[in-house]
Design a protein around this motif. Sequence first.
Motif, mmCIF file in Angstrom:
data_model
loop_
_atom_site.group_PDB
_atom_site.id
_atom_site.type_symbol
_atom_site.label_atom_id
_atom_site.label_comp_id
_atom_site.label_asym_id
_atom_site.label_seq_id
_atom_site.Cartn_x
_atom_site.Cartn_y
_atom_site.Cartn_z
ATOM 1 N N SER A 21 0.650 -1.270 -0.087
ATOM 2 C CA SER A 21 -0.165 -0.183 0.081
ATOM 3 C C SER A 21 0.890 1.192 0.037
ATOM 4 O O SER A 21 1.927 1.291 0.420
ATOM 5 N N VAL A 31 -8.282 -4.281 4.566
ATOM 6 C CA VAL A 31 -7.427 -4.245 3.387
ATOM 7 C C VAL A 31 -8.301 -5.158 2.478
ATOM 8 O O VAL A 31 -8.345 -6.217 2.842
ATOM 9 N N TRP A 126 2.345 -0.946 6.633
ATOM 10 C CA TRP A 126 1.848 -0.475 5.454
ATOM 11 C C TRP A 126 1.290 -2.324 4.922
ATOM 12 O O TRP A 126 1.970 -3.225 5.511
ATOM 13 N N LEU A 140 -7.615 -3.999 -5.785
ATOM 14 C CA LEU A 140 -7.782 -3.583 -4.631
ATOM 15 C C LEU A 140 -9.141 -2.823 -4.630
ATOM 16 O O LEU A 140 -9.503 -2.080 -5.330
ATOM 17 N N GLN A 152 -6.117 4.596 -1.996
ATOM 18 C CA GLN A 152 -4.805 3.935 -1.804
ATOM 19 C C GLN A 152 -4.365 3.368 -3.000
ATOM 20 O O GLN A 152 -4.947 3.234 -4.024
ATOM 21 N N LEU A 154 -1.142 1.067 -4.904
ATOM 22 C CA LEU A 154 -0.080 -0.106 -4.695
ATOM 23 C C LEU A 154 1.187 0.159 -5.407
ATOM 24 O O LEU A 154 1.218 0.750 -6.539
#
Length: 170
Positions: A21, A31, A126, A140, A152, A154
């Motif tokens: 993240s 998450v 994270w 995500l 967020q 990646l």
Amino acid sequence: MDLAQKTVKRQASFCNAITFSNRPIALYEQVRLKITKKQCCWSGALRLGFTSKDPSRINPDNLPKYACPDLVSQSGFWAKALPEEFANEGNVIAFWVDKKGRVFYRINESSPMLFFSGVRIAEPLWALIDVYGLTRGVQLLGKLANNNPCKQTLQTKNLCSRCSQTLISP
């Protein structure tokens, strides 16, 4: 990463797809990921966990091929393999860490299951996601419990952390 910047897909082999993240994850913050692509002929599946190392300060060339066992043998990294039977296309996996350093997960809104423990929570954490083995692609899902979008991103081993590659909730 796809053009819409919502999914990560491993391009070759069964490894080399460690992803983080872009911001610390709060205690109890879920998450959420959806498995978008499964590939036969490999063993093992998605590895999930946390790190206290800021991913923007990790040199991608210094990341090992595997989160487990290579990365987790280093200080500040905790992860475990998702059981293969849960690595099916369309499954939504949520994982989080509690105030005792225990990591839980659930599949498709099932009851939470203890995944592993021992995460040091004194420092920011994270999310760590290794798109591994049978799991070839993930998306995500950026909705939090209160339905606010989670902006967020990646970062992957193959992407520069300074690139603006964003996965934003639909």
